[in-house]
Design an enzyme around this catalytic site. Sequence first.
Site, short mmCIF file in Angstrom:
data_model
loop_
_atom_site.label_atom_id
_atom_site.label_comp_id
_atom_site.label_asym_id
_atom_site.label_seq_id
_atom_site.Cartn_x
_atom_site.Cartn_y
_atom_site.Cartn_z
N GLU A 159 -5.10 -28.23 -19.91
CA GLU A 159 -5.30 -27.53 -18.63
C GLU A 159 -5.36 -26.02 -18.79
OE1 GLU A 159 -3.94 -30.11 -14.80
OE2 GLU A 159 -2.39 -28.92 -15.76
N ASP A 275 4.79 -42.80 -6.34
CA ASP A 275 4.07 -41.55 -6.63
C ASP A 275 3.88 -41.45 -8.15
OD1 ASP A 275 3.18 -38.97 -6.98
OD2 ASP A 275 4.69 -38.04 -5.69
N ASP A 281 2.68 -37.15 -17.85
CA ASP A 281 3.38 -35.99 -18.41
C ASP A 281 4.80 -36.37 -18.82
OD1 ASP A 281 1.15 -34.47 -17.82
OD2 ASP A 281 1.89 -33.99 -15.81
O1 RIB Z 1 -0.40 -34.50 -14.44
C1 RIB Z 1 -0.05 -34.12 -13.14
C2 RIB Z 1 -0.31 -32.67 -12.92
O2 RIB Z 1 -1.70 -32.45 -12.97
C3 RIB Z 1 0.13 -32.16 -11.57
O3 RIB Z 1 1.47 -31.71 -11.56
C4 RIB Z 1 -0.89 -31.09 -11.25
O4 RIB Z 1 -0.36 -29.80 -11.25
C5 RIB Z 1 -1.98 -31.25 -12.29
O5 RIB Z 1 -1.92 -30.25 -13.21
#
Ligand code: RIB
Length: 332
Positions: A159, A275, A281
Amino acid sequence: MGEVIVIGSINTDLVTYVERLPGAGETVTGGVFKSFPGGKGANQAVAAAKAGANVSMFGAVGDDSYGRERVESLWENMVSTDGIIVKKGSHSGIAQIIVDRNGENLIAVASGANHELKPEDVSGLIERNTGGDATGRGETGAGETGVDGEKAVALFQNEIRQEVTERLIVQAKSEGYIVVWNTAPAPSGRVREEVLSSTDFVICNETELSALVALGNHHPPVEAEDEEEKIRELAGMILSKGVGNVIVTLGSRGSLLINDREIIRQESYTVDAIDTVGAGDCFCGVFAASLAEGLALSECMDRATRAASISVTREGAQTSMPTREEIDSFGR
Ligand code: RIB
């Protein structure tokens, strides 16, 4: 306590919970709004810290209240924030998220300061002066070991700008870190071979695995007997480029760890998901923390899966990460 450094994104998640996800051009009303700390990098940092690792975060925020709140919340979660820089003139990362009643989501990210991060902002800070090769291969993770088999792990996602991630992966490997790369979202351009051969663990889903193979100009297998065989063949193409291990997450079907010697099949745990934001992550952060602790690969996979299973039963990304004690007692 193992050491984990995380180099990646920091976002604020603006989440609307609705009955069902809207289609293109459609408006769905009746939602409930909540805001959470997010960003794949920061989420993974918090997951690793709560799982017991000594974690440092490297990334960028804008000079705004969102950025200040994000640094504060990382710090409150025992993540070192000395490596987070403020980019004047940029806004902090924002993710607009919609979650339906089954916990499934749609996410759109405005990267802001995350995309302003440069290799020079981080490279001097992650120097270790230890040299050596931390291969992260073999059942115990091998690689450079510290006290009681602990190792230093560098954890990346996708990201921040891909070229920044690639430069720092190569550096982290040369500094002696075990390199774990969660290729989410899928790389947008071809990945340099030096980057792949510097990566000890790729963690991806099936879509990201196919994208990695396609970007390498490989031809995916035409006829595979079953789904696992297809995944094995695709992973084999990545392994042939020098990646040490490929972990493919398959949602409710568990995950596979594939390397040149073995396949570890990890079953999922059944939970009521509300959710799923940040579940991947959570898996990556806890896997890295377990690896840094020197645990066997099968144990790293199981801990990461148990943690992710807990996380989907809670709202938000960082707010859903379980503690070490919760991971230990889950499913036992
Ligand atoms: O993987 C989930 C995350 O992807 C979110 O917290 C959002 O911020 C995006 O970056």
